[in-house]
Design an enzyme around this catalytic site. Sequence first.
Site, short mmCIF file in Angstrom:
data_model
loop_
_atom_site.label_atom_id
_atom_site.label_comp_id
_atom_site.label_asym_id
_atom_site.label_seq_id
_atom_site.Cartn_x
_atom_site.Cartn_y
_atom_site.Cartn_z
N HIS A 61 39.99 36.84 -3.33
CA HIS A 61 40.06 38.02 -2.47
C HIS A 61 39.54 39.21 -3.26
O HIS A 61 39.78 39.30 -4.46
CB HIS A 61 41.51 38.28 -2.04
N ASP A 65 44.06 32.93 4.63
CA ASP A 65 43.41 31.94 5.47
C ASP A 65 43.54 30.52 4.96
O ASP A 65 43.13 29.57 5.63
CB ASP A 65 41.92 32.29 5.64
#
Length: 435
Positions: free
Chosen positions: A311, A369
């Site tokens: 991320h 996710d």
Amino acid sequence: MIRVAQDTVTITDNTTGRSVDCPVQRGTCGEPVIDVRALHRELGLFTYDPGFGVTASCRSAITYLDGDAGVLLYRGYPIEQLAERSNFLEVSYLLLYGELPTPAQMQAFEHSVKRHTMVHEHLNKFFAGYRYDAHPMSIMVGVMGSMASYYHESTNIFSPSDRDLTAHRVIAKMPNIAAKCHKYYLGQPFVYPDNTLGYVENFMNMIFSVPAEPYVSQAVAVRALDLLLILHADHEQNASTSTVRLCGSAETNPFACIAAGMATLWGRAHGGANEAVVHMLQNIGDVSNISSFVARAKDKGDSFRLMGFGHRVYKNYDPRAKIIRQACHDLLDSMEGIDQPLLETAMELERIALEDDYFIERKLYPNVDFYSGIILKALNIPVSMFTVIFALARSAGWISQWVEMIEDAEMRIGRPRQLYVGAAQRDYVAMDARR
Ligand code: CMC
């Protein structure tokens, strides 16, 4: 040269010897920012920051995240508390208005959202123009982009009451539009909203029910989907939210801004990752194949990346992933007849990656996710709908961020600059004189 004092940073251009004092602005939490607006005026310099990795593009009071500590707050409230005690509609109110609603405020909000769940009947005909197997995200982007043609008030962006109306419409109509994208693909009749149902139940009913049979959603499934919506509702100035703001800064109508945000979200590096994770886990197939996929992810000559890992901001375990991971186990344990191989592969992949120096050194952890697709799959939601569900949830954040931007006295049209590296000025050469 850069010199830092208490509340100023002095930047000196060593070639000219000229300096400018840039104020340091401090927010409630997080890193302070250098206000560089005087830089060009005083020194004729721009800043260079591809991917906006260290650039604060706006002031915002909506969402705060600390990527090193793994903290995520909506309007100051920790995501863990909201996930446990709130619901998506209340979170939408919180994002939009800044405070948790009183019972009366919540009732009024819920009532208003319910009054707007239907879409203009002509809009329903829009779907028929798409190829039968169109990706639902392509339909969503198109349908959302056309909404202003039905709801003209949305173009009155400087009217607070029209902004409010549009925000309620976005939150209310998203489940309807999202479900229709799916029904169109299946070739099943559209299901109208049933306002006797709660927000998430209504959505599930529009996705799963058919006129020929009764449909009752399972409470455990409703709660799991509600949780996913809460966790995806907003995430600071990510790529899609920044797109919404940039588009909105041109005073575009908010539906078009949200369509632009959706288009950004669709990408595999952003909201498309939940779909990509499930494809990846299916491709891995057996846990014995994990090490070869991990080796590919580490190979710089191979474009393959572990989907659902890494991320831009979180350099620690994504707090949303922690919640979803647990929810994933709870859901799968409580549902009968659910095959768990994807979850088993995911857990083994996570274990192997988290022990690998490549991932440790780069602080690559599972993101939101990594597990969300497994939950959606267990709920029987088709993989192509995963990003649509993300978009549904994020719409609450997008519209709140759009409202905040319009109300910000410092709002200007977004216009990044560039470092030009092309040819310097040169003269046009006639065709017959070119070599
Ligand atoms: N697998 C393998 N290596 C990776 C991965 C990954 N998933 N993510 C980053 N890296 C490596 C990358 O190759 C680079 O290595 P090096 O320093 O040797 O060149 C280093 O880690 C830093 O990566 P980056 O590309 O500079 O990081 P970024 O902040 O630009 O990208 C990201 C962030 C999310 C796009 C990226 O981690 C990625 O592509 N992840 C997979 C897609 C994904 O799961 N996306 C969902 C994000 S969370 C939901 C959302 O907010 O939309």
